[in-house]
Design a protein around this motif. Structure first.
Motif, PDB file in Angstrom:
ATOM      1  N   LEU B 107      33.176  -3.145 -35.607  1.00  0.00           N
ATOM      2  CA  LEU B 107      31.795  -3.497 -35.906  1.00  0.00           C
ATOM      3  C   LEU B 107      31.134  -2.237 -36.432  1.00  0.00           C
ATOM      4  N   SER B 108      30.461  -2.348 -37.566  1.00  0.00           N
ATOM      5  CA  SER B 108      29.841  -1.176 -38.171  1.00  0.00           C
ATOM      6  C   SER B 108      28.335  -1.400 -38.256  1.00  0.00           C
ATOM      7  N   ALA B 186      40.556   4.471 -42.276  1.00  0.00           N
ATOM      8  CA  ALA B 186      39.368   3.657 -41.985  1.00  0.00           C
ATOM      9  C   ALA B 186      38.704   3.240 -43.290  1.00  0.00           C
ATOM     10  N   ILE B 187      38.343   1.941 -43.378  1.00  0.00           N
ATOM     11  CA  ILE B 187      37.730   1.405 -44.599  1.00  0.00           C
ATOM     12  C   ILE B 187      36.489   0.603 -44.220  1.00  0.00           C
ATOM     13  N   GLY B 188      35.408   0.843 -44.972  1.00  0.00           N
ATOM     14  CA  GLY B 188      34.090   0.343 -44.604  1.00  0.00           C
ATOM     15  C   GLY B 188      33.778  -1.063 -45.071  1.00  0.00           C
ATOM     16  N   PRO B 189      32.563  -1.513 -44.756  1.00  0.00           N
ATOM     17  CA  PRO B 189      32.115  -2.870 -45.102  1.00  0.00           C
ATOM     18  C   PRO B 189      31.503  -2.900 -46.504  1.00  0.00           C
ATOM     19  N   PRO B 196      25.209   8.140 -40.646  1.00  0.00           N
ATOM     20  CA  PRO B 196      25.655   8.460 -39.275  1.00  0.00           C
ATOM     21  C   PRO B 196      27.125   8.101 -39.030  1.00  0.00           C
ATOM     22  N   GLU B 197      27.597   7.022 -39.652  1.00  0.00           N
ATOM     23  CA  GLU B 197      29.010   6.664 -39.472  1.00  0.00           C
ATOM     24  C   GLU B 197      29.919   7.711 -40.109  1.00  0.00           C
ATOM     25  N   ILE B 198      29.526   8.177 -41.289  1.00  0.00           N
ATOM     26  CA  ILE B 198      30.332   9.206 -41.963  1.00  0.00           C
ATOM     27  C   ILE B 198      30.327  10.491 -41.135  1.00  0.00           C
ATOM     28  N   GLU B 199      29.166  10.826 -40.590  1.00  0.00           N
ATOM     29  CA  GLU B 199      29.096  12.027 -39.749  1.00  0.00           C
ATOM     30  C   GLU B 199      29.950  11.869 -38.492  1.00  0.00           C
ATOM     31  N   GLY B 200      29.962  10.652 -37.940  1.00  0.00           N
ATOM     32  CA  GLY B 200      30.796  10.385 -36.766  1.00  0.00           C
ATOM     33  C   GLY B 200      32.279  10.553 -37.079  1.00  0.00           C
TER      34      GLY B 200
END
Lengths: 235, 235
Positions: B107-108, B186-189, B196-200
């Motif tokens: 879940l993103s 990992a591949i995004g939506p 923030p997701e990229i920083e994570g």
């Protein structure tokens, strides 16, 4: 420019730095993309030209010509046996995203059904939409379906590949050389090519190749082939 | 062995060189695959073991253990943001064909919807069927969906890649080294990862990578990534 919306136009719509918008294009820009008067977008003529444009009622004013460097450094023609059902929609969409130049749907020994003209129109619309969405500057050509032997005879690339499953042919990835300017790859239907079809390809000077050790569906194989080509030729 | 039909079995079905067939497996062999008494097929337990078996009523007799060399030389874990709609079915099917080991749906920020338990069951069934059809000896694991940060924290591969569109990161193809034994991608939506997701991901020691110059849909990107991995690691 990555975040601007894109619109494919016909070269004939362009006069004196203005793009006269068709009704469905106005609808698309205003209603679907939710652009407003004065908003910028990218217009592309599908043959490699792109412009920054500003929306103004039923036309768009061109601000400047822009360079979109999203195309592969090679023209890729795919000869694809038509799968059963609606799987070809997804093949056209994915292969356009990954960078195909021309798709030649073919009737093969195991897929004889001639698709309706509406299908061809539909594939062309999908290719246009996918080119816009993937930020390409070229819209792939989707040719009329023909029998395989006609497509083989019409192929003029110097690199001609014919994908065959379950045999020990060289892997396509080992044959892609960065100096090619145009390649043609043929991919078969569910159940594979028949022996006469493979013999016809050899006679037409296609090289038999593999896409790897696993057996891919007819819908997956073109996407895998395009991925290998794009990795070999991307800038 | 390529032309024999395949059936996935549970290791617990195997006793004294015999496979006791469940009702749905008998139906599948007799009605779907149209096998008859005495016909051969390949039984696979999904963890790398395969056998040549002969059909005999409600069980199958094992004739010999066989070696299936269709697996990639690397374990590939995909962390995939769940797309909207039914697109994930096709992602699971295609990535299984191409050779994925484990899919971790996440879940993103842009896809918050928790799928139903029925969906997870469905994806696992699709993975099993696709592994049979593509003649693999392993059935990929499909994990329960978790939030992205949990999946990032759980990743233990030494090669960790986080695909980001529209930026100048190194192309994934340039980073795949044939000595790896396990990689995680990992591949995004649709719409991409948030900042923030990229920083994570950076904090979790993932390397930011590109899949090429064109913008791929969330459904296409995992297939392209798997194609690049399979080309790099296929025998």
């Amino acid at each position: 420019m990555g975040q601007l919306q894109r619109l494919a136009i016909a070269p004939t719509q362009l006069h004196n730095e203005q793009i006269l918008l068709a009704n469905e294009q106005q609808h698309y820009l205003h209603r679907v993309l939710r652009l407003r008067e004065g908003d910028h977008f990218i217009a592309m003529d599908g043959t490699g030209n792109s412009w920054l444009a500003v929306l103004s009622g039923n036309y768009a004013q061109i601000l400047e010509s822009i360079v979109v460097e999203s195309e592969l450094k090679v023209a890729v023609n795919l000869i694809l046996a038509l799968p059963k059902g609606n799987g070809f929609d997804e093949v056209v969409r994915c292969c356009t995203e990954i960078g195909v130049s021309c798709i030649m749907p073919v009737l093969s020994d195991r897929t004889l059904l001639q698709p309706s003209p509406q299908k061809l129109e539909r594939w062309r619309r999908i290719a246009k939409e996918a080119a816009e969405q993937s930020e390409r500057s070229l819209i792939p050509t989707i040719l009329e379906p023909v029998p395989l032997h006609q497509a083989l005879a019409a192929a003029t690339s110097r690199q001609l590949y014919f994908c065959v499953a379950r045999r020990n042919y060289p892997h396509l990835k080992t044959l892609l050389t960065a100096t090619s300017t145009e390649i043609t790859i043929a991919i078969g239907p569910e159940g594979g090519w028949t022996t006469p079809e493979i013999e016809g390809a050899i006679a037409a000077e296609f090289q038999l190749v593999s896409l790897g050790r696993r057996v891919l569906r007819a819908v997956t194989a073109p996407i895998v082939a395009m991925s290998l080509v794009s990795a070999a030729f991307d800038g």
